[in-house]
Design a protein around this motif. Structure first.
Motif, PDB file in Angstrom:
ATOM      1  N   ASN A   8       0.847  -1.209   0.000  1.00  0.00           N
ATOM      2  CA  ASN A   8       0.000   0.000   0.000  1.00  0.00           C
ATOM      3  C   ASN A   8       0.871   1.243   0.000  1.00  0.00           C
ATOM      4  O   ASN A   8       2.096   1.156  -0.131  1.00  0.00           O
ATOM      5  CB  ASN A   8      -0.953   0.001   1.207  1.00  0.00           C
ATOM      6  N   ASP A   9       0.238   2.417   0.153  1.00  0.00           N
ATOM      7  CA  ASP A   9       1.018   3.643   0.346  1.00  0.00           C
ATOM      8  C   ASP A   9       0.655   4.346   1.655  1.00  0.00           C
ATOM      9  O   ASP A   9       1.283   5.332   2.018  1.00  0.00           O
ATOM     10  CB  ASP A   9       0.886   4.602  -0.844  1.00  0.00           C
ATOM     11  N   ASP A  10      -0.349   3.850   2.368  1.00  0.00           N
ATOM     12  CA  ASP A  10      -0.755   4.459   3.637  1.00  0.00           C
ATOM     13  C   ASP A  10       0.068   3.962   4.824  1.00  0.00           C
ATOM     14  O   ASP A  10      -0.087   4.458   5.943  1.00  0.00           O
ATOM     15  CB  ASP A  10      -2.240   4.190   3.906  1.00  0.00           C
ATOM     16  N   GLY A  11       0.912   2.966   4.606  1.00  0.00           N
ATOM     17  CA  GLY A  11       1.801   2.507   5.659  1.00  0.00           C
ATOM     18  C   GLY A  11       1.396   1.174   6.259  1.00  0.00           C
ATOM     19  O   GLY A  11       0.258   0.724   6.147  1.00  0.00           O
ATOM     20  N   ILE A  12       2.346   0.545   6.925  1.00  0.00           N
ATOM     21  CA  ILE A  12       2.189  -0.807   7.450  1.00  0.00           C
ATOM     22  C   ILE A  12       1.093  -0.898   8.501  1.00  0.00           C
ATOM     23  O   ILE A  12       0.493  -1.966   8.683  1.00  0.00           O
ATOM     24  CB  ILE A  12       3.543  -1.316   8.017  1.00  0.00           C
ATOM     25  N   VAL A  95      -5.915  -1.286   0.749  1.00  0.00           N
ATOM     26  CA  VAL A  95      -6.991  -0.495   0.161  1.00  0.00           C
ATOM     27  C   VAL A  95      -6.751   0.950   0.579  1.00  0.00           C
ATOM     28  O   VAL A  95      -6.680   1.246   1.774  1.00  0.00           O
ATOM     29  CB  VAL A  95      -8.371  -0.973   0.651  1.00  0.00           C
ATOM     30  N   ASN A  96      -6.604   1.836  -0.388  1.00  0.00           N
ATOM     31  CA  ASN A  96      -6.244   3.214  -0.073  1.00  0.00           C
ATOM     32  C   ASN A  96      -7.379   3.959   0.608  1.00  0.00           C
ATOM     33  O   ASN A  96      -8.541   3.804   0.249  1.00  0.00           O
ATOM     34  CB  ASN A  96      -5.869   3.961  -1.354  1.00  0.00           C
ATOM     35  N   ARG A  97      -7.030   4.751   1.609  1.00  0.00           N
ATOM     36  CA  ARG A  97      -8.001   5.609   2.297  1.00  0.00           C
ATOM     37  C   ARG A  97      -8.221   6.847   1.439  1.00  0.00           C
ATOM     38  O   ARG A  97      -7.513   7.830   1.513  1.00  0.00           O
ATOM     39  CB  ARG A  97      -7.477   5.996   3.683  1.00  0.00           C
ATOM     40  N   GLY A  98      -9.215   6.768   0.570  1.00  0.00           N
ATOM     41  CA  GLY A  98      -9.486   7.822  -0.402  1.00  0.00           C
ATOM     42  C   GLY A  98      -9.412   7.246  -1.809  1.00  0.00           C
ATOM     43  O   GLY A  98      -8.651   6.312  -2.078  1.00  0.00           O
ATOM     44  N   SER A  99     -10.201   7.789  -2.709  1.00  0.00           N
ATOM     45  CA  SER A  99     -10.254   7.259  -4.066  1.00  0.00           C
ATOM     46  C   SER A  99      -8.981   7.594  -4.837  1.00  0.00           C
ATOM     47  O   SER A  99      -8.251   8.529  -4.507  1.00  0.00           O
ATOM     48  CB  SER A  99     -11.467   7.827  -4.800  1.00  0.00           C
ATOM     49  N   ASN A 100      -8.725   6.806  -5.870  1.00  0.00           N
ATOM     50  CA  ASN A 100      -7.654   7.092  -6.826  1.00  0.00           C
ATOM     51  C   ASN A 100      -8.232   6.964  -8.227  1.00  0.00           C
ATOM     52  O   ASN A 100      -7.982   5.994  -8.943  1.00  0.00           O
ATOM     53  CB  ASN A 100      -6.477   6.141  -6.630  1.00  0.00           C
ATOM     54  N   SER A 128      -8.872   1.208  -4.056  1.00  0.00           N
ATOM     55  CA  SER A 128      -9.038   2.438  -3.276  1.00  0.00           C
ATOM     56  C   SER A 128     -10.498   2.619  -2.895  1.00  0.00           C
ATOM     57  O   SER A 128     -11.392   2.098  -3.573  1.00  0.00           O
ATOM     58  CB  SER A 128      -8.550   3.647  -4.074  1.00  0.00           C
ATOM     59  N   LEU A 129     -10.711   3.376  -1.823  1.00  0.00           N
ATOM     60  CA  LEU A 129     -12.064   3.550  -1.280  1.00  0.00           C
ATOM     61  C   LEU A 129     -12.378   5.022  -1.092  1.00  0.00           C
ATOM     62  O   LEU A 129     -11.678   5.737  -0.359  1.00  0.00           O
ATOM     63  CB  LEU A 129     -12.173   2.817   0.066  1.00  0.00           C
ATOM     64  N   LEU A 130     -13.408   5.482  -1.756  1.00  0.00           N
ATOM     65  CA  LEU A 130     -13.874   6.862  -1.598  1.00  0.00           C
ATOM     66  C   LEU A 130     -14.474   7.067  -0.218  1.00  0.00           C
ATOM     67  O   LEU A 130     -15.155   6.185   0.306  1.00  0.00           O
ATOM     68  CB  LEU A 130     -14.927   7.160  -2.660  1.00  0.00           C
ATOM     69  N   TYR A 131     -14.220   8.222   0.390  1.00  0.00           N
ATOM     70  CA  TYR A 131     -14.915   8.572   1.634  1.00  0.00           C
ATOM     71  C   TYR A 131     -15.027  10.085   1.727  1.00  0.00           C
ATOM     72  O   TYR A 131     -14.183  10.827   1.227  1.00  0.00           O
ATOM     73  CB  TYR A 131     -14.192   8.010   2.868  1.00  0.00           C
ATOM     74  N   ASP A 132     -16.082  10.534   2.367  1.00  0.00           N
ATOM     75  CA  ASP A 132     -16.292  11.960   2.595  1.00  0.00           C
ATOM     76  C   ASP A 132     -16.190  12.322   4.068  1.00  0.00           C
ATOM     77  O   ASP A 132     -15.938  13.474   4.407  1.00  0.00           O
ATOM     78  CB  ASP A 132     -17.665  12.393   2.053  1.00  0.00           C
ATOM     79  N   ASP A 133     -16.406  11.345   4.933  1.00  0.00           N
ATOM     80  CA  ASP A 133     -16.405  11.571   6.375  1.00  0.00           C
ATOM     81  C   ASP A 133     -15.388  10.645   7.015  1.00  0.00           C
ATOM     82  O   ASP A 133     -15.506   9.419   6.938  1.00  0.00           O
ATOM     83  CB  ASP A 133     -17.809  11.301   6.942  1.00  0.00           C
ATOM     84  N   GLN A 134     -14.360  11.221   7.641  1.00  0.00           N
ATOM     85  CA  GLN A 134     -13.292  10.451   8.268  1.00  0.00           C
ATOM     86  C   GLN A 134     -13.829   9.467   9.312  1.00  0.00           C
ATOM     87  O   GLN A 134     -13.232   8.412   9.559  1.00  0.00           O
ATOM     88  CB  GLN A 134     -12.280  11.394   8.941  1.00  0.00           C
ATOM     89  N   GLU A 135     -14.972   9.775   9.907  1.00  0.00           N
ATOM     90  CA  GLU A 135     -15.537   8.916  10.945  1.00  0.00           C
ATOM     91  C   GLU A 135     -16.392   7.792  10.368  1.00  0.00           C
ATOM     92  O   GLU A 135     -16.780   6.873  11.089  1.00  0.00           O
ATOM     93  CB  GLU A 135     -16.391   9.762  11.910  1.00  0.00           C
ATOM     94  N   LYS A 136     -16.685   7.839   9.058  1.00  0.00           N
ATOM     95  CA  LYS A 136     -17.570   6.835   8.461  1.00  0.00           C
ATOM     96  C   LYS A 136     -16.964   6.286   7.173  1.00  0.00           C
ATOM     97  O   LYS A 136     -17.540   6.401   6.092  1.00  0.00           O
ATOM     98  CB  LYS A 136     -18.945   7.445   8.175  1.00  0.00           C
ATOM     99  N   ILE A 137     -15.802   5.707   7.298  1.00  0.00           N
ATOM    100  CA  ILE A 137     -15.158   5.087   6.143  1.00  0.00           C
ATOM    101  C   ILE A 137     -15.699   3.665   6.011  1.00  0.00           C
ATOM    102  O   ILE A 137     -15.578   2.858   6.919  1.00  0.00           O
ATOM    103  CB  ILE A 137     -13.630   5.074   6.306  1.00  0.00           C
ATOM    104  N   HIS A 138     -16.287   3.344   4.867  1.00  0.00           N
ATOM    105  CA  HIS A 138     -16.968   2.059   4.701  1.00  0.00           C
ATOM    106  C   HIS A 138     -15.993   0.977   4.230  1.00  0.00           C
ATOM    107  O   HIS A 138     -16.117   0.437   3.126  1.00  0.00           O
ATOM    108  CB  HIS A 138     -18.118   2.217   3.698  1.00  0.00           C
ATOM    109  N   TRP A 139     -15.043   0.620   5.111  1.00  0.00           N
ATOM    110  CA  TRP A 139     -14.077  -0.416   4.764  1.00  0.00           C
ATOM    111  C   TRP A 139     -14.766  -1.728   4.392  1.00  0.00           C
ATOM    112  O   TRP A 139     -14.285  -2.477   3.541  1.00  0.00           O
ATOM    113  CB  TRP A 139     -13.121  -0.660   5.934  1.00  0.00           C
TER     114      TRP A 139
END
Length: 253
Positions: A8-12, A95-100, A128-139
């Protein structure tokens, strides 16, 4: 049983990496994880050339690398994973936190890891996963839908110089409208800049932040993603514009 490399690129320690590990384990028991020690978002397809790159073994199949996502894939395939008897069959990045989607693919370390795998002739998928609210990321949306989607893609196959870019929408698993295989789009407004002033009165800039998600046309990745679809976009490593090349070539005859 396929041998799968997860990166990934968000880290281990990223939540999305844990999600992707579970996705990989739903496909195979032979899963290796090689990911950056620290977040590398926006690193693009960069190599670490001027400082040493260090590898930290967490356990027998899990490693952290001090460099970029590209470094991780290169080291995984050529040094870390014993591939002499069994090669890596698939690379999953995310899975990236945010869309690509759209122009983001040129900046994305998530996509870059899949690019490096493709260069080294290993089938590679960026997720990658789109999200608009940091508290509601639909992993759970990625975790629910990715295994079957990856199985279908592997069964279909794709050219050796192409990677697959998948984006999941910002909604619960049951609210996904479907899967669309679609082209890469373009944002009408790309990277945002925010100018601020430090306590000593000196100006500085934050790169990133809120951006316009309006697509340049309908039925492209960024458009469909924001409408609630999972998007699947094949991306070619050959960036030659053949039509323009032929037009220019005529001028030199």
């Amino acid at each position: 049983m396929p041998r799968i490399l997860v990166t990934n690129d968000d880290g281990i320690n990223a939540d999305g990496l844990g999600v992707l590990e579970r996705i990989a384990h739903a496909l195979s028991k032979d899963v290796w994880v090689v990911a950056p020690e620290q977040e590398q978002s926006g690193a693009g397809h960069s190599l670490t050339l001027h400082v040493p790159v260090r590898v930290r073994e967490i356990d027998s199949r899990r490693f952290a690398v001090s460099g970029t996502p590209t470094d991780c894939v290169l080291l995984a395939l050529q040094e870390i994973i014993p591939t002499s008897k069994k090669p890596v069959d698939l690379i999953l990045s995310g899975v990236n936190r945010g869309s690509n989607a759209a122009d983001d693919v040129t900046y994305s370390g998530t996509v870059a890891a899949a690019m490096e795998g493709t260069i080294l002739e290993v089938p590679s998928i960026a997720l990658s996963l789109l999200y608009d609210d940091q508290e509601k990321i639909h992993w759970q949306t990625a975790e629910r839908h990715a295994p079957a989607l990856i199985k279908k893609l592997m069964a279909a196959g794709w050219p050796i110089n192409t990677l697959i870019n998948i984006n999941f929408p910002d909604c619960a698993p049951g609210k996904v409208k479907g899967v669309r295989v679609c082209p890469q789009g373009k944002r009408l407004v790309s990277v945002a800049l925010s100018e601020r002033v430090d306590p000593k009165g000196r100006p500085y800039f934050w790169i990133g932040g809120e951006r316009d998600n309006t697509a340049d046309r309908a039925d492209v990745d960024i458009d469909l993603l924001h409408k609630g679809y999972i998007t699947v976009t094949p991306l070619g490593m050959d960036m030659t514009d053949y039509k323009t090349m032929d037009a220019i070539r005529k001028k030199f005859v």
